[in-house]
Design a protein around this motif. Structure first.
Motif, PDB file in Angstrom:
ATOM      1  N   SER A   1       0.821  -1.223   0.000  1.00  0.00           N
ATOM      2  CA  SER A   1       0.000   0.000   0.000  1.00  0.00           C
ATOM      3  C   SER A   1       0.848   1.262   0.000  1.00  0.00           C
ATOM      4  O   SER A   1       0.573   2.218  -0.742  1.00  0.00           O
ATOM      5  CB  SER A   1      -0.946   0.011   1.205  1.00  0.00           C
ATOM      6  OG  SER A   1      -1.848  -1.059   1.134  1.00  0.00           O
ATOM      7  N   TYR A   2       1.904   1.279   0.828  1.00  0.00           N
ATOM      8  CA  TYR A   2       2.741   2.477   0.917  1.00  0.00           C
ATOM      9  C   TYR A   2       3.474   2.738  -0.397  1.00  0.00           C
ATOM     10  O   TYR A   2       3.485   3.866  -0.902  1.00  0.00           O
ATOM     11  CB  TYR A   2       3.740   2.319   2.063  1.00  0.00           C
ATOM     12  CG  TYR A   2       4.725   3.459   2.176  1.00  0.00           C
ATOM     13  CD1 TYR A   2       4.306   4.733   2.569  1.00  0.00           C
ATOM     14  CD2 TYR A   2       6.071   3.270   1.875  1.00  0.00           C
ATOM     15  CE1 TYR A   2       5.207   5.778   2.667  1.00  0.00           C
ATOM     16  CE2 TYR A   2       6.981   4.310   1.968  1.00  0.00           C
ATOM     17  CZ  TYR A   2       6.543   5.561   2.363  1.00  0.00           C
ATOM     18  OH  TYR A   2       7.434   6.597   2.450  1.00  0.00           O
ATOM     19  N   GLU A   3       4.052   1.678  -0.969  1.00  0.00           N
ATOM     20  CA  GLU A   3       4.760   1.873  -2.227  1.00  0.00           C
ATOM     21  C   GLU A   3       3.810   2.187  -3.365  1.00  0.00           C
ATOM     22  O   GLU A   3       4.154   2.938  -4.277  1.00  0.00           O
ATOM     23  CB  GLU A   3       5.597   0.639  -2.562  1.00  0.00           C
ATOM     24  CG  GLU A   3       6.867   0.556  -1.741  1.00  0.00           C
ATOM     25  CD  GLU A   3       7.964  -0.236  -2.427  1.00  0.00           C
ATOM     26  OE1 GLU A   3       9.139   0.154  -2.277  1.00  0.00           O
ATOM     27  OE2 GLU A   3       7.659  -1.240  -3.083  1.00  0.00           O
ATOM     28  N   ALA A   4       2.602   1.627  -3.333  1.00  0.00           N
ATOM     29  CA  ALA A   4       1.620   1.931  -4.376  1.00  0.00           C
ATOM     30  C   ALA A   4       1.285   3.418  -4.369  1.00  0.00           C
ATOM     31  O   ALA A   4       1.145   4.045  -5.426  1.00  0.00           O
ATOM     32  CB  ALA A   4       0.361   1.102  -4.172  1.00  0.00           C
ATOM     33  N   SER A   5       1.173   4.005  -3.168  1.00  0.00           N
ATOM     34  CA  SER A   5       0.893   5.446  -3.077  1.00  0.00           C
ATOM     35  C   SER A   5       2.043   6.261  -3.644  1.00  0.00           C
ATOM     36  O   SER A   5       1.837   7.255  -4.354  1.00  0.00           O
ATOM     37  CB  SER A   5       0.633   5.834  -1.615  1.00  0.00           C
ATOM     38  OG  SER A   5      -0.496   5.164  -1.094  1.00  0.00           O
ATOM     39  N   LYS A   6       3.269   5.841  -3.348  1.00  0.00           N
ATOM     40  CA  LYS A   6       4.426   6.557  -3.889  1.00  0.00           C
ATOM     41  C   LYS A   6       4.498   6.428  -5.401  1.00  0.00           C
ATOM     42  O   LYS A   6       4.776   7.412  -6.106  1.00  0.00           O
ATOM     43  CB  LYS A   6       5.723   6.019  -3.261  1.00  0.00           C
ATOM     44  CG  LYS A   6       5.931   6.389  -1.820  1.00  0.00           C
ATOM     45  CD  LYS A   6       7.412   6.375  -1.432  1.00  0.00           C
ATOM     46  CE  LYS A   6       8.071   5.052  -1.730  1.00  0.00           C
ATOM     47  NZ  LYS A   6       9.503   5.053  -1.332  1.00  0.00           N
ATOM     48  N   LEU A   7       4.252   5.224  -5.910  1.00  0.00           N
ATOM     49  CA  LEU A   7       4.339   5.006  -7.350  1.00  0.00           C
ATOM     50  C   LEU A   7       3.303   5.815  -8.122  1.00  0.00           C
ATOM     51  O   LEU A   7       3.491   6.117  -9.301  1.00  0.00           O
ATOM     52  CB  LEU A   7       4.166   3.516  -7.663  1.00  0.00           C
ATOM     53  CG  LEU A   7       5.335   2.616  -7.246  1.00  0.00           C
ATOM     54  CD1 LEU A   7       4.950   1.150  -7.354  1.00  0.00           C
ATOM     55  CD2 LEU A   7       6.574   2.914  -8.081  1.00  0.00           C
ATOM     56  N   ALA A   8       2.198   6.146  -7.464  1.00  0.00           N
ATOM     57  CA  ALA A   8       1.164   6.961  -8.112  1.00  0.00           C
ATOM     58  C   ALA A   8       1.473   8.447  -8.045  1.00  0.00           C
ATOM     59  O   ALA A   8       0.806   9.253  -8.701  1.00  0.00           O
ATOM     60  CB  ALA A   8      -0.196   6.678  -7.460  1.00  0.00           C
ATOM     61  N   SER A   9       2.490   8.817  -7.272  1.00  0.00           N
ATOM     62  CA  SER A   9       2.856  10.228  -7.101  1.00  0.00           C
ATOM     63  C   SER A   9       3.699  10.711  -8.278  1.00  0.00           C
ATOM     64  O   SER A   9       4.695  10.082  -8.642  1.00  0.00           O
ATOM     65  CB  SER A   9       3.631  10.403  -5.788  1.00  0.00           C
ATOM     66  OG  SER A   9       4.301  11.643  -5.752  1.00  0.00           O
ATOM     67  N   VAL A  10       3.304  11.834  -8.858  1.00  0.00           N
ATOM     68  CA  VAL A  10       4.051  12.395  -9.996  1.00  0.00           C
ATOM     69  C   VAL A  10       5.471  12.759  -9.586  1.00  0.00           C
ATOM     70  O   VAL A  10       6.430  12.514 -10.338  1.00  0.00           O
ATOM     71  CB  VAL A  10       3.313  13.637 -10.552  1.00  0.00           C
ATOM     72  CG1 VAL A  10       4.158  14.317 -11.628  1.00  0.00           C
ATOM     73  CG2 VAL A  10       1.961  13.243 -11.122  1.00  0.00           C
TER      74      VAL A  10
END
Length: 473
Positions: free
Chosen positions: A375-384
């Motif tokens: 979940s944490y990395e998924a949020s980062k990966l979605a960040s421009v």
């Protein structure tokens, strides 16, 4: 007595007609029930994906089917017979500025559906069945290719892939051409890749990172970056490496963001090809997970014309060894830079049998930008901003590698040979009283970017990283 007999005869005839009618009704009902029982699958919908060289029709099914596909001319039509299925709702008519004019269907029998697609021009077809995955159920896929040789990638047909010829004596190239980097956004189209707990798809995240990496590479003088796919469509794994070969790539970089069985797993990784078994259990799992998406098999090998088998084998081994060595080199540089902006799953380049890394003549790396299942990395990966940082770190690694190993005949090789480039980087240990002006002629913007500085203030014992830059002639 005579009249009575006539009445009885009439009654018996009426009764017989009723019995026959009942038999017919029962037969019809039994027939319908039998066909309904046999109609195991239903065609729920049809979707269209558009790619540069082909169009893909995807029939969503409730279960497995048998099928036949063929084309007709005068006028041009595609016919798809789906056996053991019926239609849930009328198929939509697509007008996507493609080959399709109209689409119609009818039941040849209760469990035998025919779909006719009216076309603008003749096509070549390729079809196959897909098993269910995390997003879709059973599917029948029909690819349509324009009827000219250039439109059908060889990885999608039964023709061999372009052959790589390795002469014994290679001429030394001259000139100032760009270094060509081909960037491959993993998955796409019908293949969504892994997904996050929030429903993000790997194919979308890696395409965004790949576009940013392309921009970063293209901003460096002497480099040119191309993408294997520019939007949401499917390319088979062998087709991706073929694109790189057609573009005469000096480096192939495949971007992924995979999932792990455990949502606690996190960290970025970089892979190069291994001709042996994978170096860890995680590597094996990831390699198998990626390779199973190569749904259309292709054939191809390195051709060494006019060479005997022993010499051909030696040359091929040398080429593959050199490719893997370069891949490990550039991979480690990219990984070191990635480690400055995000957590790493492993601090060394791993090796596995990914299909997209199997080019004997092109250094190739696969970057797992993180585990989208976390979940944490998924949020980062979605960040421009994080996507930009990842792209910048990978491009820094690419630049460092080619400054040390520029291909002959490139602008970067000319800079090195002319003494106009500083190779790699310099770590400068600051002393009391040092300022930006004392330690570098590079611009303050470059220093802040390469050393990850948020302000212009410097501290004693701080270490600055000064990248190799082009110097004035």
């Amino acid at each position: 007595m005579y009249r009575f007999s006539i009445r009885i005869l009439i009654k018996l005839m009426e009764l017989g007609m009723r019995l026959r009618a009942m038999v017919v009704v029962v037969w019809v009902l039994l027939t319908v029930m039998t066909f309904s029982a046999l109609a195991v699958s239903q065609v729920k919908d049809v979707r269209v994906w558009r790619a540069p060289h082909n169009m893909r029709l995807v029939f969503d099914l409730s279960g497995p089917v048998r099928y036949d596909v063929f084309t007709l001319i005068s006028p041009d039509r595609l016919v798809v017979d789906i056996h053991g299925a019926n239609l849930v709702a009328p198929l939509k008519v697509y007008a996507l500025n493609t080959q399709i004019i109209a689409m119609r269907s009818f039941q040849r029998a209760p469990i035998d559906l025919r779909v006719v697609v009216d076309l603008k021009k003749s096509v070549t077809t390729k079809s196959f069945i897909l098993a269910p995955n995390a997003k879709y159920g059973h599917r029948l896929v029909v690819d349509l290719f324009d009827n000219h040789a250039a439109a059908v990638p060889s990885a999608l047909t039964n023709t061999p892939m372009p052959q790589v010829k390795l002469p014994l004596v290679l001429p030394v190239p001259t000139g100032k051409r760009d270094i060509i980097v081909v960037i491959d956004a993993g998955h796409g189209g019908e293949d969504p890749g892994a997904s996050s707990p929030r429903g993000q798809y790997e194919k979308d995240v890696v395409l965004a990172i790949s576009r940013k990496l392309q921009h970063q590479v293209n901003s460096m003088k002497g480099y040119r970056a191309d993408l294997t796919r520019t939007s949401d469509y499917f390319i088979p794994l062998r087709g991706r490496t073929e694109i790189a070969r057609k573009k005469n790539a000096d480096l192939f970089v495949s971007i992924h963001a995979d999932a792990a069985p455990s949502t606690a797993v996190y960290g970025a990784s970089v892979f190069a090809l291994s001709d042996r078994s994978a170096t860890s259990e995680t590597s094996r799992w990831l390699a198998d997970n990626e390779n199973r998406f190569d749904l259309i098999s292709g054939t191809g090998n390195v051709s060494l014309d006019n060479k005997d088998k022993m010499l051909a084998g030696v040359l091929l081994d040398l080429s593959m060894t050199a490719s893997i060595t370069s891949s490990l080199n550039v991979g480690q540089k990219a990984l070191s830079n990635i480690g400055r902006i995000t957590s790493l799953h492993k601090r060394h380049v791993e090796q596995a049998g990914f299909m997209v890394l199997k080019s004997p003549d092109i250094p190739s790396i696969l970057v797992e930008a993180g585990f989208i299942s976390n979940s944490y990395e998924a949020s980062k990966l979605a960040s421009v901003s994080h996507q930009e940082a990842l792209a910048r770190s990978i491009s820094n690694g690419i630049r460092q590698f080619f400054q040390q190993n520029p291909p002959p005949g490139t602008y970067i090789a000319w800079l090195r040979d002319s003494g106009k480039i500083v190779i790699d980087q310099l770590n400068y240990h600051l002393r009391s009283g040092d300022t930006m002006g004392h330690i570098a002629s590079s611009s303050m913007t470059i220093l802040r970017s390469t050393s990850n500085l948020k302000t212009n203030k410097l501290k004693v014992d701080q270490v600055l990283t000064i990248r190799g830059t082009e110097l004035a002639a």
